[in-house]
Design an enzyme around this catalytic site. Sequence first.
Site, PDB file in Angstrom:
ATOM      1  N   ARG A 146       4.570  -2.511 -14.381  1.00 27.94           N
ATOM      2  CA  ARG A 146       5.758  -3.377 -14.336  1.00 27.94           C
ATOM      3  C   ARG A 146       6.991  -2.570 -14.633  1.00 27.94           C
ATOM      4  NH1 ARG A 146       3.591  -7.598 -13.301  1.00 27.94           N
ATOM      5  NH2 ARG A 146       1.931  -8.659 -14.355  1.00 27.94           N
ATOM      6  N   LYS A 201       6.434  -8.940  -2.935  1.00 28.57           N
ATOM      7  CA  LYS A 201       5.160  -8.497  -2.356  1.00 28.57           C
ATOM      8  C   LYS A 201       4.955  -9.053  -0.947  1.00 28.57           C
ATOM      9  CE  LYS A 201       0.295  -8.240  -3.646  1.00 28.57           C
ATOM     10  NZ  LYS A 201      -0.569  -8.075  -4.816  1.00 28.57           N
ATOM     11  N   ARG A 218      -6.878  -7.952  -6.664  1.00 33.67           N
ATOM     12  CA  ARG A 218      -7.219  -7.025  -7.731  1.00 33.67           C
ATOM     13  C   ARG A 218      -7.265  -7.753  -9.069  1.00 33.67           C
ATOM     14  NH1 ARG A 218      -3.241  -3.751  -8.858  1.00 33.67           N
ATOM     15  NH2 ARG A 218      -4.556  -2.434 -10.144  1.00 33.67           N
TER      16      ARG A 218
HETATM   17  O1  LIG Z   1      -2.917  -7.770  -4.068  1.00 36.81           O
HETATM   18  C1  LIG Z   1      -4.108  -7.831  -4.342  1.00 36.81           C
HETATM   19  O2  LIG Z   1      -4.484  -8.097  -5.494  1.00 36.81           O
HETATM   20  C2  LIG Z   1      -5.110  -7.546  -3.267  1.00 36.81           C
HETATM   21  C3  LIG Z   1      -5.169  -8.655  -2.262  1.00 36.81           C
HETATM   22  C4  LIG Z   1      -6.167  -8.379  -1.150  1.00 36.81           C
HETATM   23  C5  LIG Z   1      -6.345  -9.562  -0.234  1.00 36.81           C
HETATM   24  C6  LIG Z   1      -7.210  -9.243   0.947  1.00 36.81           C
HETATM   25  S1  LIG Z   1      -7.177 -10.516   2.155  1.00 36.81           S
HETATM   26  C7  LIG Z   1      -8.514  -9.782   2.999  1.00 36.81           C
HETATM   27  C8  LIG Z   1      -9.479  -9.278   1.959  1.00 36.81           C
HETATM   28  N1  LIG Z   1     -10.386 -10.328   1.532  1.00 36.81           N
HETATM   29  C9  LIG Z   1     -10.220 -10.655   0.251  1.00 36.81           C
HETATM   30  O3  LIG Z   1     -10.880 -11.516  -0.346  1.00 36.81           O
HETATM   31  N2  LIG Z   1      -9.240  -9.919  -0.289  1.00 36.81           N
HETATM   32  C10 LIG Z   1      -8.678  -8.991   0.660  1.00 36.81           C
END
Ligand SMILES: O=C(O)CCCC[C@@H]1SC[C@@H]2NC(=O)N[C@@H]21
Length: 269
Positions: A266, A131, A66
Site C-alpha cells: 500500500r 485496478k 489473491r
Molecule cells: O487480483 C487478484 O487478486 C487476482 C484476480 C484473478 C481473477 C482471475 S479471473 C480468471 C481466473 N479465475 C479465477 O478464479 N481467478 C482468476
Amino acid sequence: MSASISDTPLSAASVNLHLGDRSSAFALQILDECASTNSVLLDTPPADDGRVHVVVTERQTAGRGRRGRQWQSWPGASLTFSTLWRFAPGAPVPAGLSLVAGLAVVRALEKLGVSGLQLKWPNDVLVNGHKLAGILVELLPGRGRTPAAVVGIGVNLQLPADAQIADQPGVTDLGHHVSPLPERNQLLAQLLAELHALFDTYAAAGFAALRGAWQQRNAFADLPVRITGEVQEIAGICAGVDDDGALLIRTDTALVRILSGEVSLRSAK
Ligand SMILES: O=C(O)CCCC[C@@H]1SC[C@@H]2NC(=O)N[C@@H]21
C-alpha cells in the site's frame, strides 16, 4: 461509452483469426459458466500436447483472487480466463511468473490503445491507481518433473454502473480508458500473444531480461510504501524489483527483499 462489449460472443474461431499463425500454439475451451477458470485447469489438467491450454468463460460463480479474496465479474462485462503453461525442467517458474504475466497484460492493452497503465507488485494492473485487471498464478502440484502453472486473468471491460466490488474500492474498467472498446475475441488474442512472447523470454532468460520493462511501469517507484502480511509490517521506499522479481523496500536501516506474493502493498503517503 460505446455499445456493450458483450455484443460479440466469445468464439474460438474469432480468437484464432486474430492470432493468425500463432493460433496453433493454443488450445481454446470456451465455457458458458464455471466456478473458476483456474479451478477447471487445476482440477483436470489437460494432457500435454505441446499447446498452451486456455479456458475462457462468460461467467464465473466462484472466481477467486489473491490472498483468499473473491474475484467478482459480470457476464459480458469482464474477460475471465486461465492458461496452463508447462516449462522445461529447470526453468525459473514460480518467482517472477506473476510479474511477467502483469507485464504481458500491460503490453497487450497498450497495443490496443490504452495508456497510463501501471503495475502494482506483484501483478495488479492499474490505471491512475485504480485496478483494471488482476492475475492469480497457481502452481500445478504433482505433475512429474515438468513445472506447470495456471495463470488466471480477469480484466474489467465495462462494469455495470452499480457494480459493487468487495474489498476493492479503487476499481476501473477498460470502457473508461479506450474508445471504442476492443472486441473481446481480439483482446483475448492479444493477451495470449503477449503472454506467449514474454513467457518464452522468461523461460529462456529469466526475469532479469524483463526487469527493466517491469520497473518502467512500477506504480510505486521511489514512493513510500507499507507492506503487511509479513511477520511484521515493513515501511520504506519502494526501490523496485530485483532479478528474481522480489520487491525491494529501502527502510531506514536496510534494503529488505520480499519474495512472497502473500503480502499487501500500500501507499504510505
Ligand atoms: O487480483 C487478484 O487478486 C487476482 C484476480 C484473478 C481473477 C482471475 S479471473 C480468471 C481466473 N479465475 C479465477 O478464479 N481467478 C482468476
